[in-house]
Design an enzyme around this catalytic site. Structure first.
Site, mmCIF file in Angstrom:
data_model
loop_
_atom_site.group_PDB
_atom_site.id
_atom_site.type_symbol
_atom_site.label_atom_id
_atom_site.label_comp_id
_atom_site.label_asym_id
_atom_site.label_seq_id
_atom_site.Cartn_x
_atom_site.Cartn_y
_atom_site.Cartn_z
ATOM 1 N N LYS A 241 26.262 50.164 23.749
ATOM 2 C CA LYS A 241 24.949 50.111 23.079
ATOM 3 C C LYS A 241 23.942 50.971 23.836
ATOM 4 O O LYS A 241 24.148 51.352 24.985
ATOM 5 C CB LYS A 241 24.417 48.668 23.018
ATOM 6 C CG LYS A 241 25.343 47.663 22.370
ATOM 7 C CD LYS A 241 25.529 47.909 20.898
ATOM 8 C CE LYS A 241 26.525 46.894 20.318
ATOM 9 N NZ LYS A 241 26.988 47.256 19.018
ATOM 10 N N SER B 160 29.187 50.817 15.155
ATOM 11 C CA SER B 160 27.842 50.394 15.553
ATOM 12 C C SER B 160 27.038 51.477 16.263
ATOM 13 O O SER B 160 25.822 51.389 16.337
ATOM 14 C CB SER B 160 27.907 49.144 16.443
ATOM 15 O OG SER B 160 28.432 49.464 17.705
#
Length: 169
Positions: free
Chosen positions: A82, A39
């Site tokens: 993230k 990701s």
């Protein structure tokens, strides 16, 4: 015999001191974590070992574009990594593959693909005090704030920011 006991006590004290200092560093200053998944490609790769700075956010607020680590709420000892896009008090929307912050197109540093699935950010997402909107760098292969099961990340849940990649070099 007295010298042996003295030496043994010295070793025990040294070991206890090392364990105590290590515990304090891991608990309050930094910790190691490992990337699992794609990701955050191409910035971070699967298997990268990271050092997380756990102390900075005790003295200042997280900033846009920093990469942060926070726990996955549904599984113990699992963490997400993230990038912060939206800050408290802002509104975020993803329209035509572009990120809008307070209605203005966000110009990112770096090359990121257009976002194919806006998720909940298809309509404006308002960030409350202490909330952050995060995205993975691999925008079309990341479970992030666009999805209702994650949503906005609260500052109190952020463990820290990625300080550096420990390996591979």
């Amino acid at each position: 015999m007295k010298d042996v006991i003295k030496e043994l006590v010295g070793w025990i004290v040294s070991i206890l001191l090392i364990v105590a200092v290590s515990y304090l560093i891991v608990t309050f200053v930094g910790q190691r974590t490992q990337v699992s998944g794609s990701s955050m490609e191409t910035t971070l790769s699967d298997g990268d070992h990271l050092i997380v700075d756990k102390i900075s956010y005790r003295f200042r607020e997280p900033q846009r574009y920093e990469i942060v680590v926070f726990p996955y709420r549904y599984e113990k000892n699992t963490y997400y990594i993230k990038r912060i896009i939206g800050l408290p008090g802002e509104t975020i929307q993803i329209k035509d593959g572009q990120i809008l912050i307070d209605g203005e197109t966000y110009q990112e540093d770096g090359e990121f693909p257009g976002i194919e699935n806006a998720g909940v950010a298809e309509t404006k997402v308002a960030l409350d005090s202490g909330e952050y909107f995060v995205l993975g760098d691999n925008r079309n292969n990341s479970e992030d704030s666009r999805y209702a099961d994650m949503g906005n990340v609260k500052k109190r849940n952020i463990i820290g920011k990625v300080w550096f990649i420990a390996s591979p070099w």
